[in-house]
Design an enzyme around this catalytic site. Structure first.
Site, PDB file in Angstrom:
ATOM      1  N   SER A  97       0.891  -1.212  -0.030  1.00  7.57           N
ATOM      2  CA  SER A  97       0.174   0.044   0.053  1.00  7.57           C
ATOM      3  C   SER A  97       0.965   1.468   0.018  1.00  7.57           C
ATOM      4  O   SER A  97       1.828   1.292  -0.931  1.00  7.57           O
ATOM      5  CB  SER A  97      -1.053  -0.148   1.357  1.00  7.57           C
ATOM      6  OG  SER A  97      -1.719   1.092   1.083  1.00  7.57           O
ATOM      7  N   THR A  98       0.836   2.003   0.967  1.00 12.60           N
ATOM      8  CA  THR A  98       1.499   3.395   1.103  1.00 12.60           C
ATOM      9  C   THR A  98       3.121   2.985   1.030  1.00 12.60           C
ATOM     10  O   THR A  98       3.628   2.439   1.663  1.00 12.60           O
ATOM     11  CB  THR A  98       1.292   4.307   2.381  1.00 12.60           C
ATOM     12  OG1 THR A  98      -0.181   4.266   2.617  1.00 12.60           O
ATOM     13  CG2 THR A  98       1.930   5.381   2.345  1.00 12.60           C
ATOM     14  N   HIS A 118      -2.470  -1.227  -3.508  1.00 10.33           N
ATOM     15  CA  HIS A 118      -3.639  -0.137  -3.333  1.00 10.33           C
ATOM     16  C   HIS A 118      -3.499   0.967  -4.383  1.00 10.33           C
ATOM     17  O   HIS A 118      -2.889   1.813  -4.016  1.00 10.33           O
ATOM     18  CB  HIS A 118      -3.973   0.313  -1.827  1.00 10.33           C
ATOM     19  CG  HIS A 118      -3.943  -0.700  -0.901  1.00 10.33           C
ATOM     20  ND1 HIS A 118      -3.909  -0.791   0.434  1.00 10.33           N
ATOM     21  CD2 HIS A 118      -4.420  -2.040  -1.276  1.00 10.33           C
ATOM     22  CE1 HIS A 118      -4.287  -2.071   0.969  1.00 10.33           C
ATOM     23  NE2 HIS A 118      -4.616  -2.862   0.204  1.00 10.33           N
ATOM     24  N   MET A 136      -0.382   1.092   4.697  1.00  5.28           N
ATOM     25  CA  MET A 136      -1.073   1.495   6.105  1.00  5.28           C
ATOM     26  C   MET A 136      -2.025   0.317   6.372  1.00  5.28           C
ATOM     27  O   MET A 136      -2.444  -0.387   5.612  1.00  5.28           O
ATOM     28  CB  MET A 136      -2.019   2.623   5.652  1.00  5.28           C
ATOM     29  CG  MET A 136      -2.859   2.396   4.751  1.00  5.28           C
ATOM     30  SD  MET A 136      -4.013   3.974   4.063  1.00  5.28           S
ATOM     31  CE  MET A 136      -5.193   3.467   3.131  1.00  5.28           C
ATOM     32  N   ASP A 177      -4.431  -4.602   6.027  1.00  6.01           N
ATOM     33  CA  ASP A 177      -4.807  -5.590   4.961  1.00  6.01           C
ATOM     34  C   ASP A 177      -3.680  -6.407   4.690  1.00  6.01           C
ATOM     35  O   ASP A 177      -2.642  -6.133   4.513  1.00  6.01           O
ATOM     36  CB  ASP A 177      -5.103  -4.492   3.733  1.00  6.01           C
ATOM     37  CG  ASP A 177      -5.520  -5.482   2.592  1.00  6.01           C
ATOM     38  OD1 ASP A 177      -6.232  -6.642   2.616  1.00  6.01           O
ATOM     39  OD2 ASP A 177      -5.485  -4.924   1.231  1.00  6.01           O
TER      40      ASP A 177
END
Length: 356
Positions: free
Chosen positions: A176-177, A202, A295, A298
């Site tokens: 993600s991030t 993401h 973040m 998940d």
């Protein structure tokens, strides 16, 4: 929320919204102000006004449009990251041009990208995701931009003869991030004959298309945005398309992906948990899982399912993560077998697969 040293209470995260559209500035301010822990301390219609407000208001996070008058967002971002690096979330339109520019912004130091509201993407959904991203990037490790990053020169891939027998293996990755840059470092090091790789990053719709194309230029393996029914084979990397979940399926000896819509999982679609749980079911001990910077949580539960099914899992270490959220959750859940620096993940994966 950010800690308040004087009172011991947590202060709100201070956000500066930079966008040439008065409507967007108004909507973002209204929507973000409804979310606990976030305060929009100011807005700016262009980078020149933004520069003055950054000095005056000292925001913790900036949301930045990339197509603006007087100075474009990319030029502003370069200056910002060189002289006053801050967590930046790029807000872009759902166009091919917009997605390519947004990816350039991420290579320059922006941490996240989100699409502007449209008929297909409600203001409510957007504001929730934007709020979550703001909380995720707050306090992220930021370093001054020194020299331009060269992206058209592939990293040296690992040379390994041990992979010639791993035809039934699958590598599943969630990020993600900060994940777009982390994925480049991992995937570009995989040799051409690596087992098939399935990836959830993401990212909004449209952006994954440009992301896959950019990765394809950097990697020894072939990289494409996944389509429903695509076969997962050696030498192939499939990126889950934005706004769609991706699941691994199996028919006889053939692995393939099922790309479909469905409810958001951990506020995400695609979600790493959805992919990992399907990998646990259909690949089991033939799988190797990797969870990268990001973040939230998940991927943690899905990775645990993979481990219980016999898979071996690797997590990125805290030091090399932009946000040590997803890896930390997976580690705390007992789903991880190995913790590695970002540059050591690919060699470790190849070593583990070669022993299978």
């Amino acid at each position: 929320m950010a800690p308040d040293i004087k009172s011991g209470m947590k202060a709100d995260i201070k956000v500066l919204v930079v966008d040439d559209s008065a409507v967007v500035r108004k909507v973002f301010t209204e929507q973000l102000s409804k979310q606990r822990g976030i305060t929009v301390v100011g807005t700016a219609p262009d980078p020149y006004v933004a520069r003055d407000k950054i000095i005056k208001l000292k925001p913790d996070v900036i949301t930045l449009d990339i197509e603006m008058p007087r100075m474009d967002g990319i030029t502003f971002l370069k200056k910002l990251m060189k002289h006053f690096p801050l967590p930046v979330i790029i807000v872009s339109s759902l166009t091919s041009k917009g997605s390519k520019i947004a990816l350039e912004a991420i290579s320059l130091g922006a941490l996240e990208v989100i699409s502007k509201p449209s008929a297909a993407y409600s203001v409510g959904d957007m504001s929730i995701q934007l709020g979550e991203k703001i909380k995720a990037v707050y306090g992220a490790k930021m370093t001054p931009l020194s020299t331009p990053k060269i992206e058209n020169k592939p990293m040296a891939a690992i040379t390994s003869k041990a992979l010639t027998t791993t035809t039934n293996k699958i590598i599943a990755i969630g990020a993600s991030t900060g994940g777009t840059e982390a994925l480049k470092k991992v995937l570009a090091m995989l040799p051409r004959n690596s087992p098939g790789v399935v990836v959830v990053q993401h990212m909004p719709a449209q952006f994954t298309t440009s992301f896959a194309q950019r990765l394809d230029e950097l990697c020894q393996m072939t990289v494409t945005e996944a389509k429903n029914g695509d076969t997962v084979t050696n030498g192939q990397i499939l990126i889950a398309p934005g706004n769609y979940h991706m699941l691994l399926k199996r028919s006889g000896a053939r692995y393939y992906v099922d790309v479909k819509t469905g409810p958001l999982v951990h506020y995400q679609r695609p979600a790493a948990d959805v992919l990992f749980k399907s990998v646990a079911r259909y690949a089991g001990a033939n799988a190797l899982g990797i969870i990268l910077t990001g973040m939230g949580k998940d991927g943690a539960a899905g990775m645990l399912s993979m481990k219980k099914a016999g898979a071996v899992n690797i997590a990125q270490d805290e030091k090399s993560c932009v946000v040590f959220g997803m890896p930390k959750e997976a580690i705390n859940m007992g789903a991880v077998d190995h913790i590695q620096d970002i540059y050591k993940i690919a060699p470790k994966a190849i070593s583990l697969l070669g022993r299978c």
